[in-house]
Design a protein around this motif. Structure first.
Motif, short mmCIF file in Angstrom:
data_model
loop_
_atom_site.label_atom_id
_atom_site.label_comp_id
_atom_site.label_asym_id
_atom_site.label_seq_id
_atom_site.Cartn_x
_atom_site.Cartn_y
_atom_site.Cartn_z
N LYS A 27 0.80 -1.23 0.00
CA LYS A 27 0.00 0.00 0.00
C LYS A 27 0.82 1.27 0.00
N THR A 28 2.14 1.16 0.08
CA THR A 28 2.97 2.36 0.13
C THR A 28 4.19 2.24 -0.79
N VAL A 29 4.75 3.40 -1.08
CA VAL A 29 5.99 3.51 -1.84
C VAL A 29 6.94 4.33 -0.97
N ARG A 30 8.17 3.86 -0.80
CA ARG A 30 9.16 4.58 0.01
C ARG A 30 10.24 5.13 -0.92
N LEU A 31 10.37 6.44 -0.92
CA LEU A 31 11.36 7.14 -1.72
C LEU A 31 12.57 7.45 -0.85
N SER A 32 13.75 7.10 -1.33
CA SER A 32 15.00 7.39 -0.63
C SER A 32 15.86 8.26 -1.53
N VAL A 33 16.43 9.33 -0.97
CA VAL A 33 17.23 10.28 -1.74
C VAL A 33 18.49 10.60 -0.95
N MET A 34 19.61 10.76 -1.68
CA MET A 34 20.84 11.23 -1.05
C MET A 34 21.67 11.99 -2.08
N SER A 35 22.57 12.81 -1.60
CA SER A 35 23.48 13.55 -2.47
C SER A 35 24.38 12.57 -3.22
N GLU A 36 24.61 12.86 -4.49
CA GLU A 36 25.52 12.03 -5.27
C GLU A 36 26.98 12.38 -4.99
N THR A 37 27.21 13.62 -4.57
CA THR A 37 28.59 14.10 -4.41
C THR A 37 29.06 14.19 -2.96
N HIS A 38 28.14 14.15 -2.01
CA HIS A 38 28.49 14.24 -0.59
C HIS A 38 27.90 13.06 0.16
N ASN A 39 28.61 12.60 1.15
CA ASN A 39 28.09 11.53 2.00
C ASN A 39 27.38 12.18 3.19
N GLY A 40 26.28 12.86 2.87
CA GLY A 40 25.58 13.62 3.90
C GLY A 40 24.27 12.98 4.30
N LEU A 43 17.44 11.35 2.83
CA LEU A 43 16.05 11.79 2.88
C LEU A 43 15.14 10.61 2.58
N PHE A 44 14.07 10.47 3.36
CA PHE A 44 13.11 9.39 3.15
C PHE A 44 11.70 9.96 3.18
N ALA A 45 10.85 9.49 2.27
CA ALA A 45 9.45 9.91 2.21
C ALA A 45 8.60 8.71 1.81
N ILE A 46 7.34 8.75 2.20
CA ILE A 46 6.40 7.68 1.90
C ILE A 46 5.23 8.27 1.13
N PHE A 47 4.72 7.50 0.17
CA PHE A 47 3.53 7.87 -0.59
C PHE A 47 2.58 6.67 -0.60
N GLN A 48 1.28 6.96 -0.53
CA GLN A 48 0.27 5.91 -0.57
C GLN A 48 -0.02 5.51 -2.01
N GLN A 49 -0.09 4.23 -2.29
CA GLN A 49 -0.40 3.77 -3.64
C GLN A 49 -1.84 4.05 -4.02
N SER A 50 -2.72 4.29 -3.06
CA SER A 50 -4.14 4.48 -3.35
C SER A 50 -4.42 5.74 -4.16
N ILE A 51 -3.42 6.58 -4.39
CA ILE A 51 -3.61 7.78 -5.20
C ILE A 51 -4.07 7.41 -6.61
N ASN A 52 -3.76 6.20 -7.06
CA ASN A 52 -4.14 5.76 -8.41
C ASN A 52 -5.52 5.12 -8.46
N GLY A 53 -6.28 5.20 -7.43
CA GLY A 53 -7.63 4.66 -7.42
C GLY A 53 -7.88 3.81 -6.19
N ALA A 54 -9.13 3.67 -5.85
CA ALA A 54 -9.50 2.94 -4.64
C ALA A 54 -9.02 1.49 -4.67
N PRO A 62 0.02 0.28 -10.49
CA PRO A 62 1.21 0.70 -9.74
C PRO A 62 1.33 2.21 -9.63
N PHE A 63 1.84 2.64 -8.51
CA PHE A 63 2.13 4.05 -8.27
C PHE A 63 3.41 4.37 -9.02
N ILE A 64 3.36 5.34 -9.92
CA ILE A 64 4.52 5.68 -10.74
C ILE A 64 5.26 6.86 -10.09
#
Length: 111
Positions: A27-40, A43-54, A62-64
């Motif tokens: 039911k969820t999608v987890r997005l992970s982000v980090m700098s390509e040039t720094h080891n800093g 970032l993590f965020a979650i999105f609900q797959q239900s945005i594409n319909g009940a 699928p949630f794109i």
């Protein structure tokens, strides 16, 4: 530790290069982000797959995750204390489904 290049994608936001990857759950999608040039900070965020319909699930409708959604998430995070160049605790933004405007998958059944 950097994300593996063969499992992540590159995006440039405000002249800064990032790597991002997605893990899907039923039911969820987890997005992970980090700098390509720094080891800093990561970032993590979650999105609900239900945005594409009940009836949405990761198989039928699928949630794109688009590069625009990743960019909007990074910009939101930067406004809320994300520092990709600095070491620090990971930034967990939680569920952003109702915070960031998401365009539903145009192929989704929105009954």
């Amino acid at each position: 530790m950097a994300f593996p290049k063969n499992k992540s994608r590159r995006i440039v936001v405000n002249d800064h290069s990032y790597r991002w990857m997605v893990k899907t759950y039923y039911k969820t999608v987890r997005l992970s982000v980090m700098s390509e040039t720094h080891n800093g900070q990561k970032l993590f965020a979650i999105f609900q797959q239900s945005i594409n319909g009940a009836k949405a699930d990761k198989y039928a409708f699928p949630f794109i995750v688009t590069s625009q959604l990743v960019k909007d998430t990074i910009l939101y995070a930067l406004e809320n204390g994300y520092t990709p160049e600095s070491k620090g605790e990971n930034l967990e933004l939680g569920d952003l489904t109702n915070i960031i405007e998401i365009t539903p998958n145009k192929h989704a059944n929105l009954e």
